[in-house]
Design a protein around this motif. Sequence first.
Motif, PDB file in Angstrom:
ATOM      1  N   ARG A  21      29.990  47.653  31.290  1.00  0.00           N
ATOM      2  CA  ARG A  21      30.832  48.785  31.682  1.00  0.00           C
ATOM      3  C   ARG A  21      31.456  48.556  33.062  1.00  0.00           C
ATOM      4  N   LEU A  22      30.649  47.971  33.958  1.00  0.00           N
ATOM      5  CA  LEU A  22      31.157  47.753  35.326  1.00  0.00           C
ATOM      6  C   LEU A  22      32.329  46.773  35.310  1.00  0.00           C
ATOM      7  N   GLU A  23      32.214  45.742  34.466  1.00  0.00           N
ATOM      8  CA  GLU A  23      33.283  44.754  34.383  1.00  0.00           C
ATOM      9  C   GLU A  23      34.564  45.404  33.843  1.00  0.00           C
ATOM     10  N   LYS A  24      34.405  46.242  32.826  1.00  0.00           N
ATOM     11  CA  LYS A  24      35.580  46.893  32.251  1.00  0.00           C
ATOM     12  C   LYS A  24      36.217  47.839  33.263  1.00  0.00           C
ATOM     13  N   PHE A  25      35.348  48.518  34.006  1.00  0.00           N
ATOM     14  CA  PHE A  25      35.897  49.433  35.013  1.00  0.00           C
ATOM     15  C   PHE A  25      36.683  48.649  36.073  1.00  0.00           C
ATOM     16  N   SER A  26      36.110  47.502  36.466  1.00  0.00           N
ATOM     17  CA  SER A  26      36.782  46.686  37.471  1.00  0.00           C
ATOM     18  C   SER A  26      38.143  46.228  36.973  1.00  0.00           C
ATOM     19  N   GLU A  27      38.173  45.801  35.715  1.00  0.00           N
ATOM     20  CA  GLU A  27      39.448  45.330  35.162  1.00  0.00           C
ATOM     21  C   GLU A  27      40.450  46.474  35.078  1.00  0.00           C
ATOM     22  N   ALA A  28      39.969  47.652  34.745  1.00  0.00           N
ATOM     23  CA  ALA A  28      40.880  48.785  34.630  1.00  0.00           C
ATOM     24  C   ALA A  28      41.466  49.162  35.984  1.00  0.00           C
ATOM     25  N   ALA A  29      40.637  49.024  37.020  1.00  0.00           N
ATOM     26  CA  ALA A  29      41.120  49.443  38.343  1.00  0.00           C
ATOM     27  C   ALA A  29      41.946  48.359  39.016  1.00  0.00           C
ATOM     28  N   GLN A  30      41.933  47.155  38.437  1.00  0.00           N
ATOM     29  CA  GLN A  30      42.589  46.034  39.101  1.00  0.00           C
ATOM     30  C   GLN A  30      44.089  46.268  39.347  1.00  0.00           C
ATOM     31  N   PRO A  31      44.854  46.746  38.365  1.00  0.00           N
ATOM     32  CA  PRO A  31      46.292  46.940  38.621  1.00  0.00           C
ATOM     33  C   PRO A  31      46.550  47.870  39.794  1.00  0.00           C
ATOM     34  N   LEU A  32      45.682  48.884  39.934  1.00  0.00           N
ATOM     35  CA  LEU A  32      45.867  49.829  41.033  1.00  0.00           C
ATOM     36  C   LEU A  32      45.697  49.119  42.370  1.00  0.00           C
ATOM     37  N   PHE A  33      44.680  48.272  42.442  1.00  0.00           N
ATOM     38  CA  PHE A  33      44.450  47.543  43.685  1.00  0.00           C
ATOM     39  C   PHE A  33      45.558  46.531  43.947  1.00  0.00           C
ATOM     40  N   GLU A  34      46.047  45.938  42.871  1.00  0.00           N
ATOM     41  CA  GLU A  34      47.140  44.971  43.048  1.00  0.00           C
ATOM     42  C   GLU A  34      48.381  45.666  43.589  1.00  0.00           C
ATOM     43  N   GLU A  35      48.586  46.879  43.086  1.00  0.00           N
ATOM     44  CA  GLU A  35      49.747  47.623  43.569  1.00  0.00           C
ATOM     45  C   GLU A  35      49.580  47.970  45.046  1.00  0.00           C
ATOM     46  N   MET A  36      48.360  48.357  45.393  1.00  0.00           N
ATOM     47  CA  MET A  36      48.105  48.670  46.807  1.00  0.00           C
ATOM     48  C   MET A  36      48.295  47.433  47.674  1.00  0.00           C
ATOM     49  N   LEU A  37      47.864  46.292  47.153  1.00  0.00           N
ATOM     50  CA  LEU A  37      48.015  45.043  47.895  1.00  0.00           C
ATOM     51  C   LEU A  37      49.501  44.745  48.116  1.00  0.00           C
ATOM     52  N   LEU A  38      50.265  44.927  47.042  1.00  0.00           N
ATOM     53  CA  LEU A  38      51.707  44.654  47.128  1.00  0.00           C
ATOM     54  C   LEU A  38      52.361  45.558  48.163  1.00  0.00           C
ATOM     55  N   LYS A  39      51.970  46.822  48.136  1.00  0.00           N
ATOM     56  CA  LYS A  39      52.557  47.763  49.090  1.00  0.00           C
ATOM     57  C   LYS A  39      52.192  47.372  50.519  1.00  0.00           C
ATOM     58  N   ALA A  40      50.956  46.875  50.688  1.00  0.00           N
ATOM     59  CA  ALA A  40      50.541  46.469  52.033  1.00  0.00           C
ATOM     60  C   ALA A  40      51.335  45.257  52.492  1.00  0.00           C
ATOM     61  N   ILE A  41      51.517  44.312  51.553  1.00  0.00           N
ATOM     62  CA  ILE A  41      52.283  43.114  51.907  1.00  0.00           C
ATOM     63  C   ILE A  41      53.714  43.504  52.266  1.00  0.00           C
ATOM     64  N   ASN A  42      54.257  44.452  51.491  1.00  0.00           N
ATOM     65  CA  ASN A  42      55.657  44.836  51.695  1.00  0.00           C
ATOM     66  C   ASN A  42      55.814  45.987  52.681  1.00  0.00           C
ATOM     67  N   PHE A  43      54.806  46.219  53.482  1.00  0.00           N
ATOM     68  CA  PHE A  43      54.855  47.359  54.389  1.00  0.00           C
ATOM     69  C   PHE A  43      56.087  47.289  55.296  1.00  0.00           C
ATOM     70  N   GLY A  44      56.477  46.053  55.652  1.00  0.00           N
ATOM     71  CA  GLY A  44      57.627  45.879  56.523  1.00  0.00           C
ATOM     72  C   GLY A  44      58.917  46.413  55.914  1.00  0.00           C
ATOM     73  N   ASP A  45      58.949  46.523  54.586  1.00  0.00           N
ATOM     74  CA  ASP A  45      60.168  47.035  53.942  1.00  0.00           C
ATOM     75  C   ASP A  45      60.501  48.442  54.425  1.00  0.00           C
ATOM     76  N   LEU A  46      59.466  49.174  54.807  1.00  0.00           N
ATOM     77  CA  LEU A  46      59.717  50.546  55.247  1.00  0.00           C
ATOM     78  C   LEU A  46      60.537  50.577  56.522  1.00  0.00           C
ATOM     79  N   ARG A  47      60.527  49.456  57.259  1.00  0.00           N
ATOM     80  CA  ARG A  47      61.281  49.400  58.506  1.00  0.00           C
ATOM     81  C   ARG A  47      62.602  48.671  58.324  1.00  0.00           C
ATOM     82  N   ASP A  48      62.883  48.257  57.105  1.00  0.00           N
ATOM     83  CA  ASP A  48      64.085  47.456  56.871  1.00  0.00           C
ATOM     84  C   ASP A  48      65.127  48.325  56.175  1.00  0.00           C
TER      85      ASP A  48
END
Lengths: 486, 233
Positions: A21-48
Amino acid sequence: MFEDLPEIDRTLDKTAEGGGRLEKFSEAAQPLFEEMLLKAINFGDLRDPDKVRTQFQGKFTVTPLSAAAAPGGRTIEVFFSDPDPSDPLVPLGETSVGWIFLDAEGSEFTVNSVHKLDDRGPVLELSGTTLPSTEAELGVGLADATLRPPGLISLLGADYGLSVDTHEPEAFQRSGIRNVSQWLTLKGTVKSYDILGKIAGYRAVPLGLWGLGDPVPANVPSDHLFELPIGSGSFYTDLDPSRAFFDEVGADIIPLDMYCYETPNWVTDVIEPPTLGTVPDGTTVEAAIGSTMQGLTIVSTVDLGGDRWRVRVTGDLSPVVGIDYWWAEFAGEPGDTFYMETLPVEVVPGDWEFEVFGSSPTFGLTVNINYECHIEINCSYCRASVIRVEVTPVEVLSDPDALLDGVLTRLVQKILQVVPIHVRLTDIVHLVGPVQATLDIKALVTSSPSVLVAAPVGYYFDVVPADELELDPDHMVASATQFTVP
Amino acid sequence: MAVQAIVQENWRAILARIFSRDVADVHQEIVLFKIGEGGSLAGVPITPDATFNDIQSEGTPLAGGGTVGFTGGSTAVVGTGTTFLADVSPGDWIKPGPVASINFGSAGNPGTEVDEWGEVLTVNSDLSITLNANYIGATLAGRPCHKASAPLFTFRKTLVGGDVLFDSAVPAVVEITTIVAAGEANLDQLGGNPQFYELALFDNLGVMVCYVTFDLQTKSGAVQLNTIIQLVF
């Protein structure tokens, strides 16, 4: 993500009791974390300004079925059909609190909460007390609405003290912020009006006005005379009070009690001086002063060293009796101004010499001698803290995507950002045209029995106070020619 | 030859709305012209007026309003809600006007105009007029009453392919050619050659686009009358 968990937890999860169950939960939450990661990487876009989100990004269409007041009556619930009940991203996607719901009739609502897996189907709770239009009201297929995330560019603009005009096309919104440094330090200058105008798709030219005393000088032409505000009795003009000086122009050459912009009737008027000859109607005093010294033949030029040149010309330079405001325009450098450094001297009858400064100028064969009038301020003609701005739309405004609603009003708001605090913008002139024939002309003019006479408008010339902008189609004229056969 | 023309106010508004891209409900076409015997004062053409909404030879509606009933072959004219005593005098010529239009700026629905005038013999009351001869037109009721000092003749003609040309150069020009052919419009109600002073263009909603006056043109079978109108934007 699962691999990042402590080994003991992973081991327990893989047992029969854990069941993965823990593995499935991790996989389910992964896209959310990836999106957060992307937003963090692209944080500079907010100033552009070129990348920050405007209201044009991330929008998608939804079909609201019905709407009703939510329990409590302070918000609205909007219901949607759910073609895929197992997928929470259908049909509301990533819609979240703060998003904008734009109904089919153009009303905007802010999303208060989102219920993607509600028993009643997907539900949006909107702020407001009026219901958006839905299929229940307008009919099936007629109520498509738009959902979009809030634009962030206005937050970026606020950092610079700018209010972003969301009526504008996306490119203008971005350029408005990107180019702020070009005009922020130039406030009050002609250049700053130019930049602000261009950002809004206009060519804007400010003209400082002169206040006129009472009574208003009768020689100010009516098309340069403005009463601002209308009915106030305060009159202004955009014409400089420039006059010729006795010390510089031979007194028998021209009447010197006239403003240089004046265009008297030279042919019949008694003031026409005998030495001037006939000057064409409509010539200004300033142009008339130099009119006898145009196209004079250059006999010789001598390099005196130190960028100083002696020029000998054939003609009559006797009108030049003071050198401060006389200048030469050589045929070899049209448009360039060479002020006279010495008073012209008649070296032999009909030949005159004078000196100019210039770094190896190209003289050419002829020279025009011109006079530039002085600005002479007096009690009834003084500098005013009032400006008049002329605006002309540039090509980009014929872009069919441009939102023209209230375009002039919004332009005025922009221009006001660079008007210094002691200056009043009281008059704005909208010069439209020639506008290209792209409005709604279409080519319906060939062989059809009649044509769509959709106007590609020509010239608008509109002089109204800045707070009463309107369009005035008085330029439209009709003419007719008639003949009979035989 | 003196020819004067003007764009009507109602059409200026249409152009301005098109300029501002408010095109959703603007789709008017120039489809018709009228040429008539009105538009002059003692033989001198009047200055075109941008506020006219119909050609002068169609007559002017009675100031007091109301509707009238004309009966073909009868001298009796019956009014409803009219004030004939104030609006009409013996010697005036009257006729039924066109069916009222719902379109703003239109003087009436195109195609419903009536040509036949009747001369007023006596005004009996606010609701009754006697003509000095039997009315020669068809029986009609419920129309507004139009009045003129003479039985002014109006000739109406639909524009055809090539009559309206558009040039998108700057300034943009719409050129409308109106031709009254040799065989057309040679007889007015009194049996004489029409004495034309005015011409107007209309769009598909019956809104007058442009009004033109000119020196007297007597139309006969030997004459083809061509008028070219340019609307400049």
